[in-house]
Every structure is written in structure tokens, then in C-alpha cells.
Design an enzyme around this catalytic site. Structure first.
Site, PDB file in Angstrom:
ATOM      1  N   ARG A 181       0.830  -1.219   0.000  1.00  0.00           N
ATOM      2  CA  ARG A 181       0.000   0.000   0.000  1.00  0.00           C
ATOM      3  C   ARG A 181       0.859   1.261   0.000  1.00  0.00           C
ATOM      4  O   ARG A 181       0.435   2.289  -0.528  1.00  0.00           O
ATOM      5  CB  ARG A 181      -0.944  -0.009   1.202  1.00  0.00           C
ATOM      6  CG  ARG A 181      -2.112  -0.951   0.962  1.00  0.00           C
ATOM      7  CD  ARG A 181      -3.041  -1.008   2.140  1.00  0.00           C
ATOM      8  NE  ARG A 181      -4.316  -1.594   1.751  1.00  0.00           N
ATOM      9  CZ  ARG A 181      -5.216  -2.042   2.603  1.00  0.00           C
ATOM     10  NH1 ARG A 181      -4.997  -1.984   3.897  1.00  0.00           N
ATOM     11  NH2 ARG A 181      -6.349  -2.556   2.163  1.00  0.00           N
TER      12      ARG A 181
ATOM     13  N   LYS B  38     -14.186 -12.418   6.753  1.00  0.00           N
ATOM     14  CA  LYS B  38     -15.295 -11.486   7.030  1.00  0.00           C
ATOM     15  C   LYS B  38     -16.555 -11.998   6.345  1.00  0.00           C
ATOM     16  O   LYS B  38     -17.032 -11.436   5.353  1.00  0.00           O
ATOM     17  CB  LYS B  38     -14.942 -10.094   6.526  1.00  0.00           C
ATOM     18  CG  LYS B  38     -13.796  -9.455   7.296  1.00  0.00           C
ATOM     19  CD  LYS B  38     -13.494  -8.096   6.703  1.00  0.00           C
ATOM     20  CE  LYS B  38     -12.170  -7.561   7.186  1.00  0.00           C
ATOM     21  NZ  LYS B  38     -11.639  -6.526   6.285  1.00  0.00           N
TER      22      LYS B  38
ATOM     23  N   GLY C  13      -6.953  -6.431   1.563  1.00  0.00           N
ATOM     24  CA  GLY C  13      -5.693  -6.234   2.273  1.00  0.00           C
ATOM     25  C   GLY C  13      -4.960  -7.541   2.497  1.00  0.00           C
ATOM     26  O   GLY C  13      -3.775  -7.675   2.169  1.00  0.00           O
TER      27      GLY C  13
ATOM     28  N   GLY D 200     -12.752  -4.084   1.143  1.00  0.00           N
ATOM     29  CA  GLY D 200     -14.143  -3.663   1.257  1.00  0.00           C
ATOM     30  C   GLY D 200     -14.530  -2.680   0.161  1.00  0.00           C
ATOM     31  O   GLY D 200     -15.609  -2.781  -0.422  1.00  0.00           O
TER      32      GLY D 200
HETATM   33  P1  ADP Z   1      -9.181  -9.540   2.755  1.00  0.00           P
HETATM   34  O1  ADP Z   1      -8.439  -8.643   3.721  1.00  0.00           O
HETATM   35  O2  ADP Z   1      -8.321  -9.985   1.620  1.00  0.00           O
HETATM   36  O3  ADP Z   1     -10.476  -8.934   2.310  1.00  0.00           O
HETATM   37  P2  ADP Z   1     -10.324 -11.044   4.944  1.00  0.00           P
HETATM   38  O4  ADP Z   1      -9.888  -9.972   5.875  1.00  0.00           O
HETATM   39  O5  ADP Z   1     -11.760 -11.242   4.725  1.00  0.00           O
HETATM   40  O6  ADP Z   1      -9.564 -10.881   3.531  1.00  0.00           O
HETATM   41  O7  ADP Z   1      -9.799 -12.447   5.445  1.00  0.00           O
HETATM   42  C1  ADP Z   1      -8.440 -12.725   5.653  1.00  0.00           C
HETATM   43  C2  ADP Z   1      -8.286 -13.720   6.769  1.00  0.00           C
HETATM   44  O8  ADP Z   1      -9.109 -14.842   6.564  1.00  0.00           O
HETATM   45  C3  ADP Z   1      -6.886 -14.250   6.890  1.00  0.00           C
HETATM   46  O9  ADP Z   1      -6.303 -13.717   8.052  1.00  0.00           O
HETATM   47  C4  ADP Z   1      -7.070 -15.774   6.980  1.00  0.00           C
HETATM   48  O10 ADP Z   1      -6.307 -16.348   8.007  1.00  0.00           O
HETATM   49  C5  ADP Z   1      -8.546 -15.898   7.290  1.00  0.00           C
HETATM   50  N1  ADP Z   1      -9.134 -17.185   6.882  1.00  0.00           N
HETATM   51  C6  ADP Z   1      -9.151 -17.736   5.663  1.00  0.00           C
HETATM   52  N2  ADP Z   1      -9.743 -18.941   5.677  1.00  0.00           N
HETATM   53  C7  ADP Z   1     -10.136 -19.159   6.948  1.00  0.00           C
HETATM   54  C8  ADP Z   1     -10.772 -20.249   7.609  1.00  0.00           C
HETATM   55  N3  ADP Z   1     -11.152 -21.350   6.962  1.00  0.00           N
HETATM   56  N4  ADP Z   1     -10.999 -20.117   8.938  1.00  0.00           N
HETATM   57  C9  ADP Z   1     -10.620 -19.012   9.600  1.00  0.00           C
HETATM   58  N5  ADP Z   1     -10.001 -17.956   9.040  1.00  0.00           N
HETATM   59  C10 ADP Z   1      -9.751 -18.031   7.716  1.00  0.00           C
HETATM   60 MG    MG Z   2      -8.657  -8.316   5.810  1.00  0.00          MG
END
Ligand code: ADP
Ligand code: MG
Length: 401
Positions: free
Chosen positions: A35, A200, A358, A382
Site C-alpha cells: 500500500r 469477514k 488487504g 471492502g
Molecule cells: P481480505 O483482507 O483480503 O479482504 P479477509 O480480511 O476477509 O480478507 O480475510 C483474511 C483472513 O481470513 C486471513 O487472516 C485468513 O487467516 C482468514 N481465513 C481464511 N480462511 C479461513 C478459515 N477457513 N478459517 C478461519 N479464518 C480463515
Molecule cells: Mg482483511
């Protein structure tokens, strides 16, 4: 939208630029500087034009008060390296330090002010509190450049109110993000596949509703997959589950069928005895998660190897791919296989591949991929999802009127 390239006479002007320097930290160590790197072109342009550049950003989610764990100082240091020039750092946001640093700026000078969210006004739900904080920030500048794409979906003081107080425009990062994301919403080259994962769950379930009419394939992994498996009547052990969303997900599955959208779910899951690098693991069928040696306490922390292979194949067949959300807990190597397979497949897409989010962006870099292997890595999670949903984003709307 008002653009930076339309603005003349930046020489000697005090320009406040809202960046998204919200980088992941391990203590004071930046684990992914993506970033900051993405913020450089606009800052560099302002420097080259002779502006006095005041960089503002948030980092993490401090509670409206100073908290050293979320200091922007490491980001300011990294920015200095990337710009190859000194960057001042003010240890407060609108206090005496910031005041002094802004006054001391020369043409082409850069200062980073401390984390916006150390001030409760930044994210306050109260309009007048946000406005009051934005007014203090506005005293530092003659012009406001909005370039923190990752926060444009937030109605926050430095994103929304500040843009109304000062003459304002979008920076180059926002322009670039919009250009790519618009290609996903306007006549994407087909087949168009969207891959969703991450943690999320409820945030992202909402997106599906809006994506379904536009995509050809929807691949689901990560934490949200367990709500899908539960919606199909399977037990998911102690995996992430939003039980109250099951009916909604059943609705999505029915609608996908009507629309002819293929929903691709994992057929196998990597189940762990507990959350941690020292967990025992087993691969189970996705419809038999509780048959693992860990029974009902088993945690699904990654998609299984067959699914990873299948997801990769599905992705490579597409001409447009958007991916948000890791397939598993990639931070622990044992649970990074699914994410690695998906990332690799995206690099092999014969068409446009976009990574958003992120953690997803951090994941591809931490797993050893280069930015240049993807069509675009969005700095917004988001924000990019809400854009794809067709929502009006306050931080962009305010640059239009
Ligand atoms: P982004 O920031 O790319 O939008 P999120 O914040 O939604 O993604 O999710 C990222 C997190 O999701 C990571 O820290 C990862 O460890 C977690 N994650 C992925 N799969 C699982 C799972 N099956 N159970 C729990 N956490 C998970
Ligand atoms: Mg995230």
C-alpha cells in the site's frame, strides 16, 4: 470526478493527501509494503510539482486514542526510502508537532502525520464531530487529494468531510483502481469468475447477491465456505459458521441455479485439531468434516488438495477473474496451500486477473508472487467489493459534486 491532472499551479501549495498506508505490521516491522508502494506515484508527482506534501492515513483500528502499536512511523520511514528523500514524521495528527512540521515544510517536502484514528473524530458516528476534526486537518492545507482507495467506502472525516471543506480531487491511485474495477463491472470478457474467501463472512455474503447476475462462476473458499456447506445440510465441526445466514445462502444457491451461474465449492477440506502451527491436520471430504479424527471439534482451515487443483483449473478457464479473500489461514504455512494454488492460477489467466483485499494482496506477496504477475492488485478490500456491488461510495461521490 475531479482529477489531480486537471489542477494547475501546485508549486508552493500545501497539499494534504489522504493515503492508505494501512500496512500489516509485525511489531514495528512492515510485512507487506504494497500500500505504501501504491501511494508513491501521486506523492512523487506532488513533490515534483513543488507542492508541500502533508500525508495523512490510518493504520489498524486503534480506539480513537494514541496507541503506539499503530503508529505510522514505520510507514513514514518506508515512504522516505521509496521516495529517496527525507520524510518528516509528526508524532501527533493535529497537535503542536503536526503544526510545527507543516510550517517547516519546504517546496517538495513531505511530512507524514500520525495515525488519523488516534483521534476519535476520524471515525465518529456523529457528523459534527467528524466535521470538527476535518476542519482542524483542513487548516494544514490549500488543497486536498484523496488517494486512499482502501477507505473510499467509509464516511470518515479524512475521506468525506475533509473533501468538502477544501478544494479536492482524486489522486492517481484512485483513478487507476477505478479504471480496472470498471472493466469488471462493464462488459467483462467472459467467462468471468469471482473467487471469494477470507474471514469477514457476513460482509462478503452480501456481495454475492449483487455479483450473481454478472458472473459465470463463483468459487467459494476460506471461512465463508462453511456456511455454504451447512446450507447444503453438512456438518462443519468447529469451523467458522454464520448459522443465521444459512437461509440467505440457500437463497443464493437457488438463484445461482436459475441464473445459470456455476457455484464451485470445495470437495475436500483440510481440518485441524486446533488453531495453530502445531495443530494436527487431516484431509476430509467437504460433506464429512466431522468424520475426521477430531470429530466435532475439528476446524476447517484450508480447502483440500483436490479442491485446490479444481479451483486452479476453473480459474484458468476464465478470461476475467476477481479474487478476494484467502482460501485458508495462509499465515500458517500448513494452511496456505489453497491460497497458493489460487494465486498461482490467477497468474496464469489468459485475460484480466484482479486481486482485491488487504490480506489477499499481502498473501500473494508473502507467498512469493510478484505484483507484475497479476493484472491488478487492488489496495482496497471492502472498497473494491462495494464498488463491484454497484454501491455509491461516499469517498468517491464527494469528489464528483
Ligand atoms: P481480505 O483482507 O483480503 O479482504 P479477509 O480480511 O476477509 O480478507 O480475510 C483474511 C483472513 O481470513 C486471513 O487472516 C485468513 O487467516 C482468514 N481465513 C481464511 N480462511 C479461513 C478459515 N477457513 N478459517 C478461519 N479464518 C480463515
Ligand atoms: Mg482483511
Amino acid at each position: 470526478m475531479r482529477k489531480l491532472s486537471d489542477i494547475q499551479a501546485l508549486d508552493g501549495k500545501r497539499v494534504i493527501i489522504r493515503c492508505d498506508l494501512n500496512v500489516p505490521l509485525d511489531g514495528k516491522n512492515i510485512t507487506d509494503d504494497g500500500r505504501i508502494v501504491a501511494s508513491v506515484p501521486t506523492i512523487k508527482y506532488l513533490v515534483d510539482q513543488g507542492a508541500k506534501v502533508i500525508v495523512i492515513s490510518h493504520l489498524g483500528r486503534p480506539d480513537g486514542a494514541p496507541d503506539d502499536r499503530y503508529s505510522l512511523e514505520p510507514a513514514a520511514n518506508r515512504l522516505s526510502e521509496l521516495l529517496a528523500q527525507p520524510v518528516l514524521f509528526a508524532a501527533d495528527t493535529v497537535g503542536t508537532q503536526a503544526n510545527g512540521a507543516v510550517k517547516a515544510l519546504d517546496r517538495g517536502g513531505v511530512v507524514v502525520l500520525e495515525n488519523l484514528r488516534f483521534n476519535s473524530g476520524e471515525t465518529s458516528k456523529n457528523d459534527s464531530e467528524r466535521k470538527a476534526f476535518a476542519e482542524k486537518l483542513a487548516e494544514f492545507g490549500d488543497l486536498f487529494v484523496s488517494d486512499g482507495f482502501g477507505v473510499v467506502h467509509r464516511k470518515q472525516a479524512s475521506v468525506y468531510e475533509l473533501a468538502q471543506i477544501l478544494p479536492s480531487c482524486a489522486g492517481f491511485l484512485i483513478e487507476k483502481e477505478l479504471e480496472v474495477l470498471t472493466r469488471l463491472t462493464t462488459a467483462p470478457v467472459r467467462p468471468y469468475a469471482v473467487v471469494l474467501g477470507g474471514s469477514k463472512v457476513s460482509d462478503k455474503l452480501g456481495v454475492i447477491d449483487h455479483l450473481l447476475p454478472n458472473v459465470n462462476k463463483l468459487l467459494i473458499g476460506g471461512g465463508m465456505v462453511f456456511t455454504f456447506l451447512a446450507a447444503l445440510g453438512h456438518k462443519v465441526g468447529a469451523s467458522l459458521l454464520e448459522a443465521d445466514q444459512i437461509p440467505t445462502v440457500q437463497g443464493y444457491l437457488a438463484r445461482a441455479k436459475e441464473l445459470g451461474v456455476e457455484v464451485v465449492l470445495p470437495t475436500d477440506i483440510l481440518v485441524a485439531s486446533k488453531f495453530g502451527a502445531d495443530a494436527e491436520v487431516a484431509t476430509t471430504r467437504a460433506d464429512e468434516i466431522e468424520d475426521s479424527p477430531f470429530g466435532a471439534s475439528g476446524l476447517g482451515l484450508d480447502i483440500g488438495p483436490d479442491s485446490a487443483e479444481n479451483f486452479a483449473r476453473e480459474i484458468k478457464e476464465a478470461k476475467t477473474v476477481f479474487w478476494n479473500g484467502p482460501m485458508g489461514v495462509f499465515e500458517i504455512d500448513k494452511f496456505a496451500q489453497g491460497t497458493r494454488a489460487v494465486a498461482k492460477a490467477l497468474t496464469e489467466v489468459d485475460g484480466l486477473s484482479v486481486v482485491g483485499g488487504g490480506d489477499s494482496a499481502a498473501a500473494v506477496r508473502i507467498l512469493g508472487f510478484e505484483d507484475s504477475q497479476f493484472g491488478h492488485i487492488s489496495t482496497g478490500g471492502g472498497a473494491s467489493l462495494e464498488f463491484l456491488e454497484g454501491k455509491k461510495l461516499p469517498g468517491l461521490e464527494v469528489l464528483n459534486d
